[in-house]
Design a protein around this motif. Structure first.
Motif, short mmCIF file in Angstrom:
data_model
loop_
_atom_site.label_atom_id
_atom_site.label_comp_id
_atom_site.label_asym_id
_atom_site.label_seq_id
_atom_site.Cartn_x
_atom_site.Cartn_y
_atom_site.Cartn_z
N ARG A 90 0.81 -1.21 0.00
CA ARG A 90 0.00 0.00 0.00
C ARG A 90 0.84 1.26 0.00
O ARG A 90 0.40 2.31 -0.45
CB ARG A 90 -0.94 0.01 1.22
CG ARG A 90 -2.08 -0.97 1.09
CD ARG A 90 -2.93 -0.97 2.33
NE ARG A 90 -3.51 0.33 2.60
CZ ARG A 90 -4.24 0.61 3.67
NH1 ARG A 90 -4.46 -0.34 4.57
NH2 ARG A 90 -4.74 1.80 3.87
N PHE A 91 2.05 1.18 0.54
CA PHE A 91 2.92 2.35 0.64
C PHE A 91 4.28 1.99 0.03
O PHE A 91 5.28 1.85 0.75
CB PHE A 91 3.06 2.77 2.10
CG PHE A 91 1.75 3.02 2.78
CD1 PHE A 91 1.09 4.23 2.63
CD2 PHE A 91 1.15 2.03 3.57
CE1 PHE A 91 -0.12 4.46 3.25
CE2 PHE A 91 -0.07 2.25 4.20
CZ PHE A 91 -0.70 3.46 4.03
N LEU B 201 4.09 6.43 9.56
CA LEU B 201 2.85 5.69 9.74
C LEU B 201 3.14 4.48 10.62
O LEU B 201 3.94 3.61 10.23
CB LEU B 201 2.27 5.25 8.40
CG LEU B 201 0.93 4.52 8.46
CD1 LEU B 201 -0.17 5.46 8.96
CD2 LEU B 201 0.56 3.95 7.09
N ILE B 202 2.53 4.44 11.79
CA ILE B 202 2.77 3.38 12.76
C ILE B 202 1.64 2.36 12.65
O ILE B 202 0.47 2.69 12.86
CB ILE B 202 2.82 3.95 14.18
CG1 ILE B 202 3.94 5.01 14.28
CG2 ILE B 202 3.01 2.86 15.22
CD1 ILE B 202 3.79 5.94 15.47
N LEU B 203 1.98 1.13 12.34
CA LEU B 203 1.00 0.07 12.18
C LEU B 203 0.96 -0.74 13.47
O LEU B 203 1.92 -1.43 13.82
CB LEU B 203 1.36 -0.83 11.00
CG LEU B 203 0.42 -2.00 10.73
CD1 LEU B 203 -0.96 -1.51 10.32
CD2 LEU B 203 1.00 -2.92 9.65
N SER B 204 -0.17 -0.65 14.20
CA SER B 204 -0.26 -1.35 15.48
C SER B 204 -1.71 -1.36 15.97
O SER B 204 -2.48 -0.45 15.63
CB SER B 204 0.62 -0.67 16.54
OG SER B 204 0.49 -1.31 17.79
N PHE C 170 7.13 -6.44 -1.35
CA PHE C 170 8.33 -5.74 -0.89
C PHE C 170 9.23 -5.35 -2.06
O PHE C 170 10.42 -5.12 -1.88
CB PHE C 170 9.11 -6.63 0.09
CG PHE C 170 8.47 -6.78 1.42
CD1 PHE C 170 8.80 -5.94 2.48
CD2 PHE C 170 7.52 -7.76 1.64
CE1 PHE C 170 8.21 -6.09 3.72
CE2 PHE C 170 6.92 -7.92 2.87
CZ PHE C 170 7.26 -7.08 3.92
N GLY C 171 8.65 -5.24 -3.24
CA GLY C 171 9.43 -5.05 -4.46
C GLY C 171 10.44 -3.93 -4.40
O GLY C 171 11.62 -4.11 -4.67
#
Length: 248
Positions: free
Chosen positions: A3-4, A82-85, A235-236
């Motif tokens: 996504r990012f 951006l913190i993913l949690s 993860f390209g």
């Protein structure tokens, strides 16, 4: 990563909870001990993530949350983070440039918390979240809050008086006699809770730099019977691949 695609990726790891357990012996005492796994998933991830272009950070004596705030307030300060949690303690980190993305879990929808979203959801800004949560407690960490007082009432007190000292030095005229008694009884626990819940921005940590290697990553993924193509595609950029050619 999918996504990012332009983002640099970091993972923070838990070390020890002993610092908080010294403050409060029952901290996380409700969590069952982990059984010894046949396959060391954490060790495998730590070795594989660099191959996927992911940096890592840790302090063996501290929790991942504290390492994360030190990372965001230090090495990554001034960037858009951006913190993913799913951990709501991290909402205290939200600023104009730092946001928390709570992923969809079970039947709950994904939530992106910016400053406005924190205020809308909890009635206070991010800077007051440790204070609010000190009154509310945290069942997941076995931290008791003030019993039988609505969250909206607590949020109003925190919003009006700004901090624990402000709340307890006031007349508490906004609450009932029952609520007043409960607040007074819980004062020492509330003050302790803030020490437990406020994250340490000055925490030292060790970083492990990424070492992108799609060929080695493919082998490791295949070794554990994981289809590598979707992972490498996601993860390209991080592994130095043209995403359009990641599958073959």
């Amino acid at each position: 990563a999918k996504r990012f695609p332009e983002a640099s990726l970091y993972v923070t790891w838990d070390g020890s909870s002993q610092r908080r357990r010294k403050l409060f012996a029952d901290y996380k005492a409700n969590r069952a001990a982990h059984a010894t796994p046949i396959f060391d998933q954490i060790g495998w991830l730590r070795e594989t993530l660099p191959m996927l272009g992911v940096a890592q950070a840790y302090n063996q004596d501290e929790e991942a949350d504290d390492v994360l705030v030190a990372l965001v307030r230090g090495l990554l300060k001034g960037q858009r983070n951006l913190i993913l949690s799913t951990d709501r303690d991290l909402l205290q980190l939200v600023t104009d440039t730092d946001q928390v993305l709570v992923p969809a879990v079970g039947g709950r929808k994904e939530i992106l918390f910016d400053v406005a979203a924190v205020r809308a959801e909890y009635g206070v800004g991010p800077e007051l979240m440790p204070v609010l949560r000190s009154f509310l407690g945290d069942d997941s960490d076995n931290i008791p809050g003030v019993p039988r007082i609505p969250a909206k009432t607590v949020a109003n007190l925190v919003r009006v008086y700004g901090g624990i000292d402000g709340v307890y030095s006031s007349s508490l005229a906004e609450v009932t006699k029952f609520q007043y008694a409960k607040l007074r009884e819980a004062e020492s626990q509330v003050r302790l809770n803030e020490r437990l819940m406020r994250l340490a921005a000055d925490m030292p940590f060790v970083t492990l730099d990424p070492n992108p290697d799609p060929t080695a990553a493919r082998v490791r993924l295949q070794d554990v019977e994981v289809q590598p193509d979707p992972i490498l595609a996601a993860f390209g950029r991080a592994v130095g691949l043209d995403v359009r050619r990641a599958s073959h």
